[in-house]
Design a protein around this motif. Structure first.
Motif, mmCIF file in Angstrom:
data_model
loop_
_atom_site.group_PDB
_atom_site.id
_atom_site.type_symbol
_atom_site.label_atom_id
_atom_site.label_comp_id
_atom_site.label_asym_id
_atom_site.label_seq_id
_atom_site.Cartn_x
_atom_site.Cartn_y
_atom_site.Cartn_z
ATOM 1 N N ALA A 14 0.854 -1.190 0.000
ATOM 2 C CA ALA A 14 0.000 0.000 0.000
ATOM 3 C C ALA A 14 0.886 1.234 0.000
ATOM 4 O O ALA A 14 1.954 1.248 0.627
ATOM 5 N N VAL A 16 0.464 5.851 -0.761
ATOM 6 C CA VAL A 16 -0.405 6.948 -1.183
ATOM 7 C C VAL A 16 -0.362 7.124 -2.694
ATOM 8 O O VAL A 16 -1.300 7.623 -3.304
ATOM 9 N N HIS A 33 -3.207 -2.262 -2.251
ATOM 10 C CA HIS A 33 -4.331 -1.719 -1.482
ATOM 11 C C HIS A 33 -4.268 -0.194 -1.474
ATOM 12 O O HIS A 33 -3.195 0.400 -1.534
ATOM 13 N N LYS A 34 -5.439 0.416 -1.381
ATOM 14 C CA LYS A 34 -5.519 1.871 -1.419
ATOM 15 C C LYS A 34 -5.181 2.519 -0.073
ATOM 16 O O LYS A 34 -4.953 3.725 -0.016
ATOM 17 N N SER A 35 -5.175 1.736 0.981
ATOM 18 C CA SER A 35 -4.858 2.291 2.304
ATOM 19 C C SER A 35 -4.116 1.264 3.141
ATOM 20 O O SER A 35 -4.206 0.054 2.896
ATOM 21 N N GLY A 36 -3.411 1.772 4.155
ATOM 22 C CA GLY A 36 -2.730 0.870 5.074
ATOM 23 C C GLY A 36 -3.692 0.018 5.850
ATOM 24 O O GLY A 36 -3.436 -1.169 6.110
ATOM 25 N N GLU A 37 -4.852 0.577 6.218
ATOM 26 C CA GLU A 37 -5.841 -0.179 6.964
ATOM 27 C C GLU A 37 -6.376 -1.350 6.145
ATOM 28 O O GLU A 37 -6.602 -2.440 6.671
ATOM 29 N N SER A 52 5.912 4.249 6.177
ATOM 30 C CA SER A 52 5.332 5.490 5.683
ATOM 31 C C SER A 52 5.912 6.661 6.472
ATOM 32 O O SER A 52 6.722 6.475 7.384
ATOM 33 N N THR A 56 1.886 9.155 10.131
ATOM 34 C CA THR A 56 0.920 8.075 9.889
ATOM 35 C C THR A 56 1.208 6.827 10.717
ATOM 36 O O THR A 56 0.406 5.888 10.713
ATOM 37 N N GLN A 59 -1.535 5.508 13.455
ATOM 38 C CA GLN A 59 -2.785 4.908 12.982
ATOM 39 C C GLN A 59 -2.565 3.500 12.442
ATOM 40 O O GLN A 59 -3.399 2.603 12.667
ATOM 41 N N TYR A 60 -1.432 3.263 11.768
ATOM 42 C CA TYR A 60 -1.192 1.937 11.199
ATOM 43 C C TYR A 60 -0.785 0.938 12.274
ATOM 44 O O TYR A 60 -1.198 -0.227 12.242
#
Length: 319
Positions: A14, A16, A33-37, A52, A56, A59-60
């Protein structure tokens, strides 16, 4: 990672920039994937690597803990000590270690050899350590406080690991400013007080031009021990002797990064959890860094105040 390390496969990427993510994932046969989540939630992902940008990380890492998946997070663990505490609380609530922080000095052969000498007792009790962290140059976005939060933070973690104890106070001295540093206050001299009374000084010189030079020497009761030569080769030609100096961090520490990742992978396969630098280490480094920034601004000695260390992060082996 797939071509250098054993026992692991990259199955998802993933970023950005989806185009860059795709260019990395394609040759590996990995999904994008479009996001880390979304990557963390992927059932094919057993463990997560976070590399990253710093803001960030929290949150990851928290998402990985919530998913019960081991996570390797490049330093910093988070950009504030409050965020680091939230990660600590989440991991303690989970009940076992999932987080490892990327402090790769611990995996460098020279630093490991230096610690082995210290632990042997040959030097007697450690009294002082002299360190230098020198860069040929730094990018234009580098700000004065980064000499502590981005540069000296490596020494902050290293000396805690080397001595097996916490830093209790920080001072920052400002030598004559180098003309190479522009608006930066460069170099700086940091002074750390350790729990047992030992003192550690760290010189940061980030525009010293001649190369990337990392130094460390421990002064004990009975002798000294220092990191070895900068180069595996010494050249004698035209009436001069020279030791080539690394041009940047990759030349000096690339092998340590490989060892760090391989040992992380091996720990997950054998112990089922990471055994390297913990979320506590990331938190402690953040607190010391904040104290260093405060000392830089005030010119005063600044004590380091850590929260009580949770039992989850008790040392497993003698430091």
């Amino acid at each position: 990672m797939t071509s250098v390390l054993a026992g692991v496969q990259v199955v998802a990427v993933a970023d950005v920039d989806l185009e860059i993510a795709g260019s990395v994932a394609g040759p590996l046969g990995a999904s994008v994937h479009k996001s880390g989540e979304a990557l963390i939630a992927d059932s094919s992902v057993d463990a997560v690597v976070v590399c990253s940008w710093g803001p960030t990380h929290e949150q990851y890492v928290l998402a990985a803990i919530a998913a019960g998946k081991p996570v390797f997070c490049e330093k910093p663990l988070a950009t504030t000590q409050e965020a680091c505490l939230r990660i600590l609380e989440a991991e303690v609530a989970h009940g076992s270690r999932l987080v490892q922080v990327g402090y790769m000095r611990r995996y460098d052969a020279s630093y490991r050899a230096l610690k082995a000498v210290l632990r042997s007792g040959e030097l007697g009790a450690p009294l002082m350590m002299h360190c230098a962290h020198r860069n040929a140059s730094v990018p234009g976005f580098y700000e004065k406080e980064m000499a502590i939060t981005d540069t000296a933070v490596h020494e902050i973690d290293m000396v805690r690991w080397m001595f097996g104890e916490e830093i209790t106070a920080v001072r920052v001295l400002r030598p004559r400013r180098s003309a190479n540093g522009g608006d930066l206050q460069d170099p700086l001299l940091l002074l750390f007080e350790m729990e047992n009374g030992a003192l550690v000084d760290v010189e940061t010189s980030v525009n010293i031009r001649y190369g990337y030079d990392i130094r460390g020497e421990i002064v004990g009761e009975n002798g000294t021990a220092a990191l070895g030569s900068l180069s595996p080769v010494q050249v004698r030609v035209a009436g001069r002797t020279s030791d080539p100096v690394p041009t940047d961090w990759r030349e000096r520490f690339l092998t340590a990064y490989d060892v760090e990742f391989q040992e992380w992978i091996d720990s997950l396969r054998t112990a089922g959890r990471p055994i390297g630098p913990s979320a506590w280490d990331g938190y402690a480094a953040a607190v010391v860094s904040d104290a260093g920034v405060a000392a830089l601004r005030s010119g005063e000695r600044v004590p380091v105040s850590l929260t009580d260390r949770p039992k989850l992060y008790a040392p497993e082996v003698p430091a």
